[in-house]
Design a protein around this motif. Structure first.
Motif, PDB file in Angstrom:
ATOM      1  N   UNK B 222       0.852  -1.196   0.000  1.00 27.69           N
ATOM      2  CA  UNK B 222       0.000   0.000   0.000  1.00 27.69           C
ATOM      3  C   UNK B 222       0.886   1.243   0.000  1.00 27.69           C
ATOM      4  N   UNK B 223       0.238   2.366  -0.221  1.00 24.70           N
ATOM      5  CA  UNK B 223       1.014   3.590  -0.409  1.00 24.70           C
ATOM      6  C   UNK B 223       1.458   4.197   0.920  1.00 24.70           C
ATOM      7  N   UNK B 224       2.724   4.609   0.931  1.00 24.79           N
ATOM      8  CA  UNK B 224       3.264   5.381   2.050  1.00 24.79           C
ATOM      9  C   UNK B 224       3.767   6.686   1.456  1.00 24.79           C
ATOM     10  N   UNK B 225       3.200   7.766   1.884  1.00 25.21           N
ATOM     11  CA  UNK B 225       3.564   9.092   1.357  1.00 25.21           C
ATOM     12  C   UNK B 225       3.554   9.072  -0.183  1.00 25.21           C
ATOM     13  N   UNK B 226       2.472   8.471  -0.727  1.00 28.46           N
ATOM     14  CA  UNK B 226       2.224   8.402  -2.172  1.00 28.46           C
ATOM     15  C   UNK B 226       3.175   7.488  -2.932  1.00 28.46           C
ATOM     16  N   UNK B 227       3.890   6.645  -2.232  1.00 22.86           N
ATOM     17  CA  UNK B 227       4.785   5.700  -2.908  1.00 22.86           C
ATOM     18  C   UNK B 227       4.319   4.284  -2.577  1.00 22.86           C
ATOM     19  N   UNK B 228       4.066   3.494  -3.629  1.00 21.08           N
ATOM     20  CA  UNK B 228       3.645   2.108  -3.402  1.00 21.08           C
ATOM     21  C   UNK B 228       4.772   1.360  -2.713  1.00 21.08           C
ATOM     22  N   UNK B 229       4.427   0.713  -1.612  1.00 21.83           N
ATOM     23  CA  UNK B 229       5.459   0.120  -0.764  1.00 21.83           C
ATOM     24  C   UNK B 229       5.015  -1.261  -0.293  1.00 21.83           C
ATOM     25  N   UNK B 230       5.915  -2.231  -0.440  1.00 19.53           N
ATOM     26  CA  UNK B 230       5.648  -3.573   0.089  1.00 19.53           C
ATOM     27  C   UNK B 230       6.023  -3.601   1.563  1.00 19.53           C
ATOM     28  N   UNK B 231       5.129  -4.156   2.377  1.00 22.19           N
ATOM     29  CA  UNK B 231       5.402  -4.231   3.817  1.00 22.19           C
ATOM     30  C   UNK B 231       5.761  -5.642   4.272  1.00 22.19           C
ATOM     31  N   UNK B 232       5.527  -6.621   3.403  1.00 23.99           N
ATOM     32  CA  UNK B 232       5.897  -8.002   3.748  1.00 23.99           C
ATOM     33  C   UNK B 232       6.497  -8.682   2.519  1.00 23.99           C
ATOM     34  N   UNK B 233       7.625  -9.329   2.732  1.00 19.46           N
ATOM     35  CA  UNK B 233       8.226 -10.158   1.690  1.00 19.46           C
ATOM     36  C   UNK B 233       8.419 -11.554   2.262  1.00 19.46           C
ATOM     37  N   UNK B 234       7.947 -12.549   1.537  1.00 17.30           N
ATOM     38  CA  UNK B 234       8.092 -13.922   2.016  1.00 17.30           C
ATOM     39  C   UNK B 234       8.861 -14.726   0.979  1.00 17.30           C
ATOM     40  N   UNK B 235       9.830 -15.477   1.438  1.00 18.75           N
ATOM     41  CA  UNK B 235      10.612 -16.326   0.546  1.00 18.75           C
ATOM     42  C   UNK B 235      10.559 -17.748   1.049  1.00 18.75           C
ATOM     43  N   UNK B 236      10.280 -18.660   0.133  1.00 16.94           N
ATOM     44  CA  UNK B 236      10.371 -20.082   0.453  1.00 16.94           C
ATOM     45  C   UNK B 236      11.493 -20.674  -0.381  1.00 16.94           C
ATOM     46  N   UNK B 237      12.432 -21.299   0.297  1.00 20.83           N
ATOM     47  CA  UNK B 237      13.510 -21.974  -0.419  1.00 20.83           C
ATOM     48  C   UNK B 237      13.111 -23.437  -0.577  1.00 20.83           C
ATOM     49  N   UNK B 238      12.837 -23.843  -1.815  1.00 24.69           N
ATOM     50  CA  UNK B 238      12.314 -25.188  -2.055  1.00 24.69           C
ATOM     51  C   UNK B 238      13.376 -26.264  -1.898  1.00 24.69           C
ATOM     52  N   UNK B 239      14.628 -25.879  -1.989  1.00 20.97           N
ATOM     53  CA  UNK B 239      15.699 -26.875  -1.861  1.00 20.97           C
ATOM     54  C   UNK B 239      15.990 -27.190  -0.403  1.00 20.97           C
ATOM     55  N   UNK B 240      15.948 -26.164   0.443  1.00 20.18           N
ATOM     56  CA  UNK B 240      16.343 -26.373   1.845  1.00 20.18           C
ATOM     57  C   UNK B 240      15.145 -26.456   2.786  1.00 20.18           C
ATOM     58  N   UNK B 241      13.967 -26.033   2.308  1.00 21.47           N
ATOM     59  CA  UNK B 241      12.807 -25.983   3.194  1.00 21.47           C
ATOM     60  C   UNK B 241      12.839 -24.809   4.146  1.00 21.47           C
ATOM     61  N   UNK B 242      13.822 -23.945   3.970  1.00 16.88           N
ATOM     62  CA  UNK B 242      13.974 -22.767   4.839  1.00 16.88           C
ATOM     63  C   UNK B 242      13.120 -21.619   4.303  1.00 16.88           C
ATOM     64  N   UNK B 243      12.557 -20.826   5.218  1.00 16.72           N
ATOM     65  CA  UNK B 243      11.725 -19.682   4.814  1.00 16.72           C
ATOM     66  C   UNK B 243      12.211 -18.412   5.481  1.00 16.72           C
TER      67      UNK B 243
END
Lengths: 453, 271
Positions: B222-243
């Motif tokens: 959502x926008x912060x001070x008129x700039x679209x901003x991601x607040x959550x990034x999720x990564x799943x590593x399929x090789x190691x099962x680590x997130x």
């Protein structure tokens, strides 16, 4: 208000007196409230056990508690205090109560019996005043680019109770220092003044890691009495202070520094006189001597490699002369020393590093206990596993002159966010006359638990 | 009555014009190539400077979680970007700090401050495929901050889809050669780019042998001070099962960040 709160209020007033020098701001009630809201407490709790393999006995069973308080003050001022409570059940590293004569009275530890000591490790105030950054108080100043061995990292002395096996940040002895850093465009000029006359803490003769190598300690001739005089230690507040300057810049991808330190060498020179007569006597008079150190450092990255190094030229260094007929048992020479290091991280999660240390004595003096050129090599290999949960490494230090050295394999595992366990070995090898070989009977297995609070 | 009729006609004309304009715009964006979509992503406004808190959650395959609290700053100097991250918690990594100068044409300069050594270390910038301090993001991911390494890949639009209820273009990115693929650790990346705000909503990557490697999902945009901003990034590593989950907060684009934050002195002194 609790006793702790009263203490903090008192402390805040002391700090504000400090700050009022530059900001003319006496603490108001609002300031006090703001200080309270910006107090941060943390601590490390650590247990270490080391077992001597050759001697088949425990070297240490040590508990360390290191509390740290950080206070953010108005106008970008900060205050840091780090203490240390340490207990060792074995008491082999510093048997009894060490004299601490190498340390100035204000920098000494409080010894509680034979097994516990209490130290104010760091206690400093920081403030930015225009382009100048001030750090006033007891602190560590780290110069240089080398790992494992020291060349320019000599601003602070070191505690050798475990030779070089303890972490440098823990064995380095913080000093009461005035430290100013002035930013001039892309260059930073650091000026330091150290009125704290504290030098290396050397193990006493009955300690496990007491120096015995003839490179460091003169051998008493047989049939001769030994008369060890008290150390002639500098004690004049202004005249005997250390002074230093460092210029730091980043030019064309290179990190560069130019360093200068006018200081007392941290190991006293052991002047020797031989009195003949019916009962010949050798008198050793230890005295700290001044030296100018001029040097510099560099580092840059090239692909997977990082090249780094440092060079230092020291005047008036003293070295032992084993010949018993020598006038005072020591000779003076300037010393040129340098280290070149190459780091490589071309394989994922792997770090390899080699370093070459060399020290050249400028004056050719074949009668010295040490060689004119002294060469030491280090090799470090580290690999991270399981998203950095598990780290395995080995450090190998090799003296090319004496053939002795030290190998330190270590593995550490981060069990939880604030809980780490580790195990390692410290294996000395080579002739007992060498810097590392002198401890060849002190090989040990060590394990530890570190808990962050 | 006549006045009402005129108003109706005017509204009708405006509505039809708007519809035509929207259709033209959509038709134009439909014709965008993969490269042009990547360029749109990189052209997105992200502010000249930003300060923000970042909580990094790292979860292994058995569900054991580690948490790192950090504060970071980023600022553009023309085409050059400077970023610094200070670790605040937990105690065993507290005061660790990472500084990078990201240049458009030459290798970056990077430094790491390790409090145990009390030294700022120069680190090699070529290790961009290495994982950043125990997370599932690479140094390159951290540096790019949601932007794309246009010069490292050949780009091709391969379709469209709805991701998190938003229309997105699917863009395939293949490293330009084996050397770059090895450096990045990716043999192929499929990006899902929001066609409205030009943010990557999802990225699936494969390693250089063609095995599924990671999926990055961008949420809470959502926008912060008129700039679209991601607040959550999720990564799943399929090789190691680590997130890994990155949670951003206290994001501020407007206050500005002083230049002396991006120095080795600042790295050593901390916040």
């Amino acid at each position: 208000m609790s006793r702790l709160n009263y203490t903090v209020v008192w402390l805040s007033h002391v700090l504000m007196i400090f700050s009022s020098i530059s900001f003319n701001a006496w603490p108001s009630e609002a300031d006090n409230e703001k200080i309270f809201s910006n107090i941060e407490y943390s601590a490390l709790l650590e247990t270490q056990w080391a077992y001597g393999i050759s001697r088949k006995s425990s070297q240490k069973l040590q508990f360390i508690y290191e509390p740290e308080i950080n206070i953010e003050l108005p106008n970008n001022q900060k205050f840091t205090m780090i203490g240390r409570l340490r207990g060792d059940i074995e008491d082999n590293l510093e048997p009894g109560n060490p004299s601490q004569t190498e340390l100035s009275p204000i920098s000494r530890r409080a010894l509680i019996g034979d097994h516990i000591d209490l130290a104010l490790r760091e206690f400093y105030y920081e403030a930015a005043v225009g382009d100048t950054y001030l750090t006033l108080g007891k602190q560590q100043i780290v110069w240089g680019q080398a790992d494992g061995l020291k060349l320019l990292d000599v601003v602070n002395p070191q505690d050798f109770r475990e030779f070089i096996l303890d972490d440098f940040s823990r064995s380095r002895i913080p000093l009461w220092t005035v430290n100013t850093e002035l930013s001039i465009h892309d260059t930073v000029l650091q000026l330091i003044w150290i009125p704290d006359q504290t030098y290396h803490a050397l193990p006493e003769s009955n300690a496990l890691y007491a120096f015995t190598s003839p490179l460091l300690v003169p051998a008493a001739p047989s049939g001769v009495d030994l008369n060890l005089q008290p150390v002639d230690k500098p004690n004049r507040f202004f005249t005997d202070a250390d002074y230093g300057a460092r210029l730091t810049s980043f030019v064309g991808g290179w990190d560069l520094t130019l360093n200068y330190l006018y200081h007392y060498n941290d190991i006293p020179v052991l002047f020797r006189t031989l009195t003949s007569g019916p009962q010949p006597t050798v008198t050793i008079t230890p005295r700290y001597e001044r030296s100018h150190l001029l040097g510099g450092t560099f580092s840059n990255a090239f692909g997977n490699f990082v090249l780094r190094g440092e060079v230092g030229y020291s005047t008036d260094r003293y070295f032992l002369v084993p010949d018993r007929d020598d006038r005072d048992g020591v000779n003076k020479s300037d010393e040129l020393a340098y280290v070149i290091g190459l780091d490589w991280s071309g394989i994922e999660d792997t770090f390899l590093s080699v370093q070459l240390f060399q020290s050249h004595l400028v004056d050719n003096q074949p009668e010295l206990a040490r060689d004119k050129v002294d060469t030491t090599l280090t090799f470090l290999a580290r690999h991270n596993f399981l998203n950095d949960h598990l780290v395995a490494e080995v450090l190998w230090i090799q003296s090319a002159n004496n053939g002795d050295g030290l190998v330190r394999p270590k593995i550490s595992y981060e069990w939880q966010d604030n809980f780490k366990i580790w195990a390692g070995m410290d294996i000395f090898f080579g002739d007992q006359t060498g810097l590392f070989g002198q401890f060849s009977s002190n090989d040990r297995l060590a394990v530890g638990i570190v808990w962050g609070l | 009555m006549k006045h009402k009729k005129n108003l109706f006609n005017q509204l009708l004309v405006i509505s039809i014009s708007t519809l035509i304009w929207v259709n033209l715009a959509l038709a134009e964006s439909d014709q965008l190539s993969g490269l042009e979509i990547a360029q749109q992503v990189n052209a997105r406004d992200e502010g000249e400077a930003v300060s923000r808190n970042l909580v990094m959650e790292m979860i292994d395959r058995r569900g054991k979680k580690r948490v790192r609290e950090t504060r970071g700053f980023r600022k553009y100097y023309g085409a050059e970007k400077r970023t610094i991250i200070f670790y605040l918690q937990p105690k065993n990594v507290r005061k660790t700090a990472f500084l990078t100068y990201d240049y458009p044409q030459v290798d970056d300069d990077q430094w790491l401050y390790l409090p145990a050594m009390r030294k700022v270390r120069r680190i090699s910038s070529s290790d961009r495929g290495d994982y950043f301090l125990g997370t599932d993001f690479t140094y390159e991911d951290i540096k790019k901050e949601g932007k794309l390494g246009i010069e490292d890949y050949t780009w091709r639009k391969i379709g469209e889809e709805i991701i998190d209820d938003h229309h997105s273009y699917i863009v395939e990115a293949i490293p330009i050669n084996d050397e770059v693929a090895k450096e990045l650790g990716y043999g192929k990346v499929i990006y899902s780019v929001d066609s409205n705000i030009w943010m990557v909503r999802q990225a699936k990557s494969w390693d250089i042998r063609g095995n599924a490697l990671k999926t990055v999902h961008t949420r809470d945009i959502y926008q912060v001070q008129n700039i679209w901003t991601a607040h959550t990034l999720e990564v799943s590593n399929h090789k190691t099962g680590h997130n890994t989950r990155f949670l951003f907060s206290d994001i501020d684009y407007s206050t500005g960040v002083t230049d002396d934050v991006f120095t080795q002195q600042s790295l050593r002194r901390g916040l």
